[in-house]
Design an enzyme around this catalytic site. Structure first.
Site, PDB file in Angstrom:
ATOM      1  N   THR A   1       0.817  -1.218   0.000  1.00  0.00           N
ATOM      2  CA  THR A   1       0.000   0.000   0.000  1.00  0.00           C
ATOM      3  C   THR A   1       0.847   1.263   0.000  1.00  0.00           C
ATOM      4  O   THR A   1       0.402   2.301  -0.501  1.00  0.00           O
ATOM      5  CB  THR A   1      -0.980   0.019   1.185  1.00  0.00           C
TER       6      THR A   1
ATOM      7  N   MET B   1      -2.980   5.230  -1.541  1.00  0.00           N
ATOM      8  CA  MET B   1      -4.316   4.635  -1.531  1.00  0.00           C
ATOM      9  C   MET B   1      -4.263   3.269  -0.845  1.00  0.00           C
ATOM     10  O   MET B   1      -4.420   2.216  -1.463  1.00  0.00           O
ATOM     11  CB  MET B   1      -4.833   4.502  -2.957  1.00  0.00           C
ATOM     12  N   HIS B   2      -4.040   3.307   0.475  1.00  0.00           N
ATOM     13  CA  HIS B   2      -3.893   2.058   1.229  1.00  0.00           C
ATOM     14  C   HIS B   2      -5.099   1.134   1.026  1.00  0.00           C
ATOM     15  O   HIS B   2      -4.961  -0.010   0.600  1.00  0.00           O
ATOM     16  CB  HIS B   2      -3.730   2.369   2.717  1.00  0.00           C
ATOM     17  N   ASP B   3      -6.286   1.632   1.353  1.00  0.00           N
ATOM     18  CA  ASP B   3      -7.470   0.768   1.372  1.00  0.00           C
ATOM     19  C   ASP B   3      -7.888   0.307  -0.016  1.00  0.00           C
ATOM     20  O   ASP B   3      -8.482  -0.764  -0.178  1.00  0.00           O
ATOM     21  CB  ASP B   3      -8.638   1.489   2.047  1.00  0.00           C
TER      22      ASP B   3
END
Length: 306
Positions: free
Chosen positions: A193, A234-236
């Site tokens: 991520t 944009m981890h999620d």
């Protein structure tokens, strides 16, 4: 393209959660059946309000259930310093009268799973409290879970403590229970991520894309996981990307344990990449990402939104 993968999304919006919810709603390969909220980036009252605002923005009738207000055993430590006091600073959403379902998230998840004609995929992009509560109260539901895809953990450095990633560190007891559960787990942690950067050029094109692009651009201006000048992480969104484009990720089967006791290490995911502990693998851990392919997919999926 016919939607083929039925999913439940557990989330704590959160600015990058908003992008992930957009992808879960509008990726044509996915059929989002339920959204549940959990305390994490901000309080559960705020994450629920934010999720309802997004559903109203998109005129979506996806049901939403409010989940756990606190971790299993610890007080909540939030990430308002990253997402702003409300959790989604930067955009003025229209008032609405929407309300969550009149049952807690783990019961709502149970009901959807037990009524589904085949096992479903759970996607968790916040702390794992709701998933742990589901497994504690209704262990029989595990047979109805195809797999759990989560954003959390790290095989190396953390982003909340030196070793621990935020989602796991907020509720390490819940995470430890989930990793011991026997579920098929895909872990999209900081190893991938942190690579999932949307470039300044990409971000600058968002307002011209559609209403969703304008809204996300406004939110990203207030997102403190990067900047509009250098790019935002944009981890999620990685968890949703894996569902649709798994070939973008390099995964390795590993044994993963969650530390719950250490004064400095609680919340750390111990990822045994080299098999030194001699334990059977309990997760597929994402270790590398095709960044260009990821950005191309994000552009495609955002274009499906209104």
């Amino acid at each position: 393209m016919t939607a083929s993968l039925h999913i439940i999304l557990d989330t704590d919006p959160g600015i990058d959660d908003a992008a992930a919810i957009a992808a879960a709603l509008f990726a044509p390969q996915l059929d989002l059946q339920l959204i549940t909220t959990v305390a994490g980036n901000v309080s559960v009252e705020k994450t629920t309000r934010n999720a309802l605002q997004l559903l109203h923005f998109w005129n979506s009738d996806i049901p939403l259930a409010q989940g756990a207000a606190t971790p299993l055993l610890r007080p909540l430590r939030d990430a308002a310093y990253v997402h702003g006091e409300s959790g989604m600073e930067g955009y003025d959403f229209v008032d609405h009268q929407r309300q969550p379902l009149a049952k807690p998230a783990f019961i709502a998840i149970r009901d959807v799973l037990m009524n589904a004609p085949e096992p479903m995929t759970l996607v968790a992009i916040g702390p794992l409290t709701n998933i742990a509560l589901l497994l504690m109260h209704y262990p029989e539901c595990a047979c109805n879970i195809r797999r759990l895809v989560l954003m959390g953990g790290s095989a190396g450095r953390g982003n909340f403590t030196p070793n621990a990633e935020f989602n796991i560190a907020v509720d390490p007891e819940a995470a430890a229970l989930v990793f011991r559960s026997g579920l098929e787990i895909v872990m999209c942690g900081l190893d991938v991520t942190n690579q999932a950067m949307l470039s300044p050029d990409f971000l600058n094109k968002l307002p011209a894309l559609n209403r969703t692009g304008k809204m996300l651009h406004s939110l990203f201006n207030h997102y403190r996981s990067g900047s509009m000048r250098t790019g935002v992480r944009m981890h999620d969104l990685c968890a949703i990307a894996w569902l649709v484009r798994p070939e973008l990720f390099t995964l390795q089967s590993c044994f993963v344990a969650v530390e719950t006791q250490g004064e400095y290490t609680a919340g750390t995911t111990v990822v045994d990449i080299e098999g030194r502990l001699g334990q059977p693998a309990n997760a597929q851990v994402a270790l590398a990402l095709d960044v260009d392919g990821f950005r191309q997919w994000v552009a495609e999926v955002f274009a499906y939104a209104p």
